[in-house]
Design a protein around this motif. Sequence first.
Motif, PDB file in Angstrom:
ATOM      1  N   UNK A  21      10.682  -7.377   4.334  1.00  0.00           N
ATOM      2  CA  UNK A  21       9.702  -7.280   3.580  1.00  0.00           C
ATOM      3  C   UNK A  21       9.314  -5.773   2.942  1.00  0.00           C
ATOM      4  N   UNK A  22       9.479  -4.900   3.781  1.00  0.00           N
ATOM      5  CA  UNK A  22       9.498  -3.572   3.192  1.00  0.00           C
ATOM      6  C   UNK A  22      10.826  -2.941   2.362  1.00  0.00           C
ATOM      7  N   UNK A  23      11.422  -3.706   1.992  1.00  0.00           N
ATOM      8  CA  UNK A  23      12.866  -3.629   1.338  1.00  0.00           C
ATOM      9  C   UNK A  23      13.873  -2.750   2.163  1.00  0.00           C
ATOM     10  N   UNK A  24      13.806  -2.671   3.390  1.00  0.00           N
ATOM     11  CA  UNK A  24      14.635  -2.169   4.276  1.00  0.00           C
ATOM     12  C   UNK A  24      15.425  -3.150   4.860  1.00  0.00           C
ATOM     13  N   UNK A  62      -0.675   0.055  10.636  1.00  0.00           N
ATOM     14  CA  UNK A  62      -0.549   1.005   9.207  1.00  0.00           C
ATOM     15  C   UNK A  62       0.813   1.787   9.287  1.00  0.00           C
ATOM     16  N   UNK A  63       0.985   2.493  10.431  1.00  0.00           N
ATOM     17  CA  UNK A  63       2.072   3.541  10.509  1.00  0.00           C
ATOM     18  C   UNK A  63       3.174   2.920  10.633  1.00  0.00           C
ATOM     19  N   UNK A 109       0.763  -1.134  -0.024  1.00  0.00           N
ATOM     20  CA  UNK A 109      -0.055  -0.013  -0.056  1.00  0.00           C
ATOM     21  C   UNK A 109       0.797   1.219   0.030  1.00  0.00           C
ATOM     22  N   UNK A 110       0.411   2.231  -0.658  1.00  0.00           N
ATOM     23  CA  UNK A 110       1.066   3.584  -0.454  1.00  0.00           C
ATOM     24  C   UNK A 110       1.279   4.052   0.825  1.00  0.00           C
ATOM     25  N   UNK A 111       2.375   5.002   1.034  1.00  0.00           N
ATOM     26  CA  UNK A 111       2.687   5.617   2.407  1.00  0.00           C
ATOM     27  C   UNK A 111       1.597   6.694   2.560  1.00  0.00           C
ATOM     28  N   UNK A 112       0.911   6.760   3.811  1.00  0.00           N
ATOM     29  CA  UNK A 112       0.340   7.691   4.213  1.00  0.00           C
ATOM     30  C   UNK A 112       0.904   8.671   5.384  1.00  0.00           C
ATOM     31  N   UNK A 125       9.025   1.529   5.345  1.00  0.00           N
ATOM     32  CA  UNK A 125       9.240   1.642   4.218  1.00  0.00           C
ATOM     33  C   UNK A 125       9.911   2.978   3.904  1.00  0.00           C
ATOM     34  N   UNK A 126       9.924   3.837   4.863  1.00  0.00           N
ATOM     35  CA  UNK A 126      10.738   5.144   4.810  1.00  0.00           C
ATOM     36  C   UNK A 126      12.250   5.064   5.511  1.00  0.00           C
TER      37      UNK A 126
END
Length: 385
Positions: free
Chosen positions: A301-304, A271-272, A186-189, A278-279
């Motif tokens: 899983x987030x690629x970090x 969610x946060x 999902x996109x980052x909010x 991801x950031x």
Amino acid sequence: MNIGMFSDTYLPQKNGVATAIKLYKDEMEKRGHNVYLFVPKYKFDYKRNDDKIFEFPAVKFLFEKEQRIALPFSPEIFKLKELNLDIIHSHDPFSMGILARVVSRMLKLKHVATHHTMYDYYLHYLPLIVRPQPEFVQRLIKNWCLKTDKIIAPTDNIKETLVEYGVPSEHIVTIPTGIDLASFDKPINWDLKKEYPQIKEDDRILLFVGRLGKEKNISFLLKVFKKVLMDETKVKFVIVGGGPEKEELEKLAMDLNIAENVIFTGPQPREKVIDAYKQAYLFIFASYTETQGLVILESMAAGTPVVALGKLGVYDILSQEDAGGIMIKELNEDDFSHEILKVLKESSTYEELKKKAEIFVKNNYSIEKCVDMILELYQKEIVSV
């Protein structure tokens, strides 16, 4: 199948066991199974919108307010026979785990249990006057395991530890706790740089996610971060989570003169937390009590990429080939900071780890694969009645 899961912790409590049970329930129900949860009531005014969750009266644990101790007495227990359960799955050896054993014997059902937590590493939460010796706790764990029909260990390392306690190897099955990979698409909010202006546009974020307790060893990470700052100034350390050590850790950051580069976000909804993964540029972790290392898997899983202490469940993850992380064998500030700086300075190393991390989790730790293994175990146990 009709599956009864018993646990002394569940959402909205923020911990790995609660998250794992939610993932199991969702995935199993997606496949047409019925999963009934038997858990402590969280708060008097907290309402659950799920008629398959049965709550039991509970009191807060005296020495750790976020934890509950369920009182396994409730009118809900009389509904058990109506559910036509096929199997019982408990997630701890405490009051709800004991109830699970009673119910399994009463209804003549097989009882599977998951050993999520190394309880002998958490004895420091008890006052000395009532604190048992680790050997006593280990005997209790062994006895609990032997009263079940099968024990699930989240990692081979945990299986080996249980064998050392005296649990027969054939009584234990290793099944990792899976990751819901779809939730990471999902996109980052939650934009950390907007939320916290002290994080500048060209800053890279080092991240920790977890409970702020002594066993997580966050004080060590703060000291490591101070060493990193001496070489790389455009980094921030974001700490997501709440717990009893928060004030002490904030004070330590002040004493180390790094407070302006450290952000404590407090506990956050899932969610946060995923947005934070991801950031982040790098996830750093030095806990020595992780049976599963779920936060390690979530970060990857987030690629970090990850730099972490290789103990227990974390060792089982990062010791595998192409895991997408760097494992530190012992608690050494210089070794830890050296590896962090290496990833910060060498973009090729970072990109290689990032790519490996996502593929590794997808191929080995998806919730779908892990639930496949649990359902297969259920079927074997049911057939062997």
